[in-house]
Design an enzyme around this catalytic site. Structure first.
Site, PDB file in Angstrom:
ATOM      1  N   GLN A  86      10.499  41.149  20.288  1.00 54.59           N
ATOM      2  CA  GLN A  86       9.413  40.834  19.330  1.00 54.59           C
ATOM      3  C   GLN A  86       9.564  41.405  17.826  1.00 54.59           C
ATOM      4  O   GLN A  86       9.767  42.599  17.904  1.00 54.59           O
ATOM      5  CB  GLN A  86       8.051  40.796  19.856  1.00 54.59           C
ATOM      6  N   ASP A 145      15.590  32.837  20.908  1.00 59.35           N
ATOM      7  CA  ASP A 145      14.720  32.809  19.444  1.00 59.35           C
ATOM      8  C   ASP A 145      15.677  31.872  18.590  1.00 59.35           C
ATOM      9  O   ASP A 145      15.260  31.482  17.533  1.00 59.35           O
ATOM     10  CB  ASP A 145      14.565  33.999  18.865  1.00 59.35           C
ATOM     11  N   LYS A 170       2.743  33.774  24.381  1.00 60.23           N
ATOM     12  CA  LYS A 170       4.000  33.361  25.178  1.00 60.23           C
ATOM     13  C   LYS A 170       3.983  33.440  26.603  1.00 60.23           C
ATOM     14  O   LYS A 170       4.483  32.690  27.241  1.00 60.23           O
ATOM     15  CB  LYS A 170       5.011  34.182  24.657  1.00 60.23           C
TER      16      LYS A 170
END
Ligand code: NAP
Length: 291
Positions: free
Chosen positions: A97, A120, A53
């Site tokens: 995460q 997200d 990422k």
């Protein structure tokens, strides 16, 4: 003849190319898009995903910040970190995460993130908008990436029978909603661990999306000839012939490419698309916050 390979990497590259001018425009307007990632604990796969990422952010000129917290940290300190980032006007996207250490509730943390910074797309408000067919929210990256791949491969969905294997909050369920929403217009069945005769149901699918987490579970006898198959699964399978001692396998067996008309590979399919959609959400979040 083997199936056409739906190249997620190429699709992701084209999405990144379309994001670049938007990032440049934001920077010209005095807003440097900024993604903040929190990792709690020491899960090695998390570090690999986060590095990917960060590299995507670097390619696009998006600023990225990584906050590493120890696995035995008090949950309240994770909460405080998210609240701090919510208040920071220079941060446009926040990602915690997965997985969090055992005992830390991911849903609680997700719902603390400002919906505008929820890149997200897992916040109840963003998932609720998806249910309502309201396109103003941020979409979950993996299922949104699958939709982009299907579009990229020119797969027509309207009126087609789609089957999604898996009903998780982050992949299967939002995937089913996206496929069935107005404009996509597929007729969707969800297969899960309690489904009877999953093979028969999958065999009716014109479009099959596998998001299970069971390596190579879907074999050619599950596939209608000519179906389009998207393999979301990423599984580590022991393989001593490899340097690392394992190989990556999808949820779909390689033999399926002899029956399907098109198939996404693992790796190089949904994985790069998930990252591209995260970049897309970060740019969108920055634009919304810079209005
Ligand atoms: P998850 O939360 O574990 O959900 C798995 C789903 O599969 C559940 O709904 C489960 O049913 C269902 N399932 C499990 N065994 C089954 C079986 N034998 N038959 C039918 N259904 C079964 O996993 P996830 O987070 O959705 O991820 C799924 C896979 O996608 C994993 O391999 C993950 O690594 C991969 N993934 C890849 C990306 C990417 O970017 N490429 C992103 C996210 C996830 P129940 O609900 O009944 O338990």
């Amino acid at each position: 003849m083997g199936a056409h390979i739906i190249d997620g990497k190429a699709c992701a590259t084209s999405i990144e190319a379309s994001l670049k001018p938007r990032v440049e425009q934001l920077i010209t307007d005095g807003c440097n898009p900024h993604l903040a990632v929190i990792i709690v604990g020491d899960d090695p796969a998390s570090h690999v995903y986060v590095r990917a990422k960060e590299r995507a952010c670097d390619r696009l000129g998006i600023k990225s910040t990584k906050v590493l917290l120890p696995g035995d940290i008090d949950f309240q300190q994770v909460v405080d970190q998210v609240i701090l980032m919510n208040k920071d006007p220079t941060i446009h996207g926040i990602l915690v995460q997965s997985p969090l250490p055992i005992g830390m509730d991911e849903v609680v943390i997700t719902d603390l993130i400002s919906p505008l910074k929820d890149v997200d797309g897992f916040h109840a408000s963003n998932l609720g908008k998806l249910v309502q067919g309201d396109s103003s929210g941020l979409l979950p990256c993996t299922p949104a990436g699958v939709m982009e791949m299907l579009g990229w491969a020119d797969v027509s969905l309207s009126g087609k029978r789609a089957v999604v294997i898996g009903r998780s909050r982050i992949v299967g369920m939002p995937q089913a909603l996206l496929l069935s929403q107005k404009g996509a217009d597929a007729t969707v069945t969800i297969v899960h661990s309690r489904t009877q005769n999953p093979e028969e149901i999958c065999k009716e699918a014109d479009i099959l999306i596998a998001a299970v987490g069971v390596p190579e579970m879907v074999t050619s006898s599950w596939i209608k000839p000519g179906a389009v198959v998207i393999d979301v699964g990423v599984n580590r399978v022991e393989d001593n012939s490899k340097e690392k001692g394992y190989r990556l396998a999808g949820d779909v067996h390689d033999e399926v490419s002899e029956i399907a008309s098109a198939i996404s590979p693992v790796p190089g399919g949904v994985g790069p698309m998930t990252i591209a959609m995260l970049m897309s959400n970060t740019v969108r979040a920055a634009e919304l916050q810079n209005q």
